[in-house]
Design an enzyme around this catalytic site. Structure first.
Site, PDB file in Angstrom:
ATOM      1  N   GLU A 170       0.820  -1.219   0.000  1.00  0.00           N
ATOM      2  CA  GLU A 170       0.000   0.000   0.000  1.00  0.00           C
ATOM      3  C   GLU A 170       0.856   1.273   0.000  1.00  0.00           C
ATOM      4  OE1 GLU A 170      -2.841  -0.092   3.200  1.00  0.00           O
ATOM      5  OE2 GLU A 170      -3.546  -2.090   2.691  1.00  0.00           O
ATOM      6  N   GLU A 356      -5.231  -8.634   1.166  1.00  0.00           N
ATOM      7  CA  GLU A 356      -5.801  -8.328   2.486  1.00  0.00           C
ATOM      8  C   GLU A 356      -7.287  -8.138   2.320  1.00  0.00           C
ATOM      9  OE1 GLU A 356      -4.152  -4.968   4.626  1.00  0.00           O
ATOM     10  OE2 GLU A 356      -2.100  -5.591   4.166  1.00  0.00           O
TER      11      GLU A 356
HETATM   12  O1  IFM Z   1      -3.745  -2.961   9.418  1.00  0.00           O
HETATM   13  C1  IFM Z   1      -3.768  -2.458   8.120  1.00  0.00           C
HETATM   14  C2  IFM Z   1      -2.604  -2.991   7.318  1.00  0.00           C
HETATM   15  O2  IFM Z   1      -1.390  -2.694   7.906  1.00  0.00           O
HETATM   16  C3  IFM Z   1      -2.614  -2.409   5.929  1.00  0.00           C
HETATM   17  N1  IFM Z   1      -3.899  -2.550   5.293  1.00  0.00           N
HETATM   18  C4  IFM Z   1      -5.070  -2.177   6.054  1.00  0.00           C
HETATM   19  C5  IFM Z   1      -5.056  -2.848   7.408  1.00  0.00           C
HETATM   20  C6  IFM Z   1      -6.315  -2.452   8.203  1.00  0.00           C
HETATM   21  O3  IFM Z   1      -6.365  -1.081   8.404  1.00  0.00           O
END
Ligand code: IFM
Length: 449
Positions: A170, A356
């Site tokens: 990200e 994710e």
């Molecule tokens: O916890 C974060 C992660 O580090 C990166 N993506 C989003 C998750 C939830 O906010």
């Protein structure tokens, strides 16, 4: 009689995994000669993180890594996506490697493989060595060069143990929350710097990818984004084009340079941004990765609005009807299908992974201590169903990683937001499986639903 456990919606080689990140779970900030990261510094500044919390202890995974592997084995996942803390490997962000740091990740990766779990290593999930931030951080070109050195070192030292690499997690957050809004470390607030950071993050990614290929890396290497495509509040053409404009900072700004070798010009012009491009950079950035990871949690809705200097794209968020998670984020499983289709349809086809997906809820335990997190189970089930629809639609979706194995340090929210399949007692470190752990174990076993 043998009973088949394969979910017909997914091919047998579809990867079921879970993701975590170093600063969110490891703790032990000084063990093995680890250097300081920007998150150590940021957390120490009053008012940056809820209740002054930090990742100093987190889930104690630096010491309990074997317990984590045991949990993963019980969960039955094929892959574990973790991140490596750059300051454990190069405490000052450059120079000779710190053996203790490399050994830690080698033990972890080999321990996973011994259990039949594929390690997916992310090189950078936001914990920049503080020494590099002191020299300017991501807005400065040298940080990209240092990242490429660090990546090359990891490939050489750990390439025998790790075959799936993610360069950055990200990068939008690193650039825009770290250097724009200041909500994340290092907490700087300069819009122009966040665009310079974006360019150098992409350059670092491209250089790392080139180092992997030039070094004869035989595994796969990709990038993880958190793309967003808000839906238009109505079918009026002006709302639909506002929604597209609203998506650029989280999609085209990253995918255009990678797949087209250019930045979205209109987006940059509207902000008077000139990217610090040096000849050759766009060629470096546009070497095709083996996959793109999509982190998806929610989808907003927008309508057209008068442009402002803050928001020159002319859109405004509108109220939505969806249920919200504890983060206040809308639960919109169809949005997952929409963002996957958008990426597959607008940039050249490449393997996609959901790297994710998950939800924070309050998770109040029963009197007997059981955590019946039916909200999280419903969230996962509906999003996995949307992933199945993506596969059926022909999108090259190859895997799904739940966020996250266990409750951990949720950045500026401290420990108040829990995304885990497993709860962690903050005092004892004891791990307690939630109902969603058992649900996801069934998914990974192929029982689906
Ligand atoms: O916890 C974060 C992660 O580090 C990166 N993506 C989003 C998750 C939830 O906010």
């Amino acid at each position: 009689m043998h009973r088949s456990s394969s979910d017909p919606r997914f091919s047998p080689d579809f990867i079921w995994g879970v993701s975590t990140a170093s600063y969110q779970i490891e703790g032990s900030p000084e063990a093995g000669g680890r250097g300081k990261s920007i998150w150590d510094t940021f957390c120490a500044i009053p008012g940056t993180v809820l209740d002054g919390q930090s990742g100093d202890i987190a889930c104690d995974s630096y010491r309990r890594w074997k317990d984590d592997i045991a949990l993963l084995r019980e969960l039955g996942v094929k892959a574990y996506r973790f991140s490596m803390a750059w300051p454990r490997i190069q405490p000052e962000g450059s120079g000779a490697p710190n053996r203790a740091g490399l050994d830690y990740y080698r033990r972890l990766a080999n321990g996973l493989r011994d259990e039949g779990i594929e390690p997916w290593a992310t090189l950078y999930h936001w914990d920049l060595p503080q020494a590099l931030e002191d020299r300017g951080g991501w807005p400065v070109r040298d940080t990209a060069l240092r990242f490429a050195d660090y990546a090359g070192l990891c490939f050489r030292e750990l390439g025998d143990s790790v075959a799936n690499w993610v360069t950055l997690n990200e990068p939008w957050c690193s650039a825009f929350l770290g250097y724009g809004s200041g909500e994340h470390a290092p907490g700087r607030t300069d819009r122009a710097e966040s665009y310079a950071a974006a360019h150098h993050l992409l350059l670092g990614h491209g250089l790392a990818l080139g180092a992997y290929r030039d070094g004869g890396g035989e595994g796969r290497i990709g990038l993880v984004l958190n793309p967003a495509l808000p839906r238009a509040a109505s079918t009026r053409p002006e709302d639909e084009s506002a929604a597209l404009r609203a998506s650029v900072e989280r999609t085209g700004l990253w995918l255009d340079p990678i797949y087209r070798g250019t930045y979205p010009v209109g987006h940059l012009h509207a902000r008077d941004i000139v990217m610090p491009i040096v000849p050759g950079d766009m060629e470096t950035i546009s070497a095709p990765p083996d996959f793109i990871g999509v982190n998806y949690y929610n989808e907003d809705a927008v309508q057209s609005a008068a442009p402002t200097s803050e928001n020159p794209d002319g859109f405004a968020q509108v109220a939505t009807w969806q249920d919200k998670t504890a983060m206040g984020w809308d639960v919109e499983p169809e949005g997952l299908l929409r963002i996957l289709s958008f990426i597959a349809g607008n940039w050249p086809e490449t393997d996609l992974y959901i790297t994710e997906n998950g939800a924070a809820y309050e998770d109040v335990p029963d009197q007997d201590g059981r955590i019946r997190d039916s909200g999280r189970i419903a969230y996962l089930r509906d999003h996995i169903a949307a992933a199945a629809r993506a596969v059926i639609a022909g999108i090259p979706l190859r895997g799904y990683f739940a966020w996250t194995l266990m409750d951990n340090f949720e950045w500026s929210h401290g420990y108040s937001k829990r995304f885990g399949l497993v709860a962690v007692d903050r005092k004892t470190g004891e791990r307690r499986r939630k109902d969603s752990f058992h649900y996801y174990r069934d998914v990974a076993a192929g029982y689906g639903r």
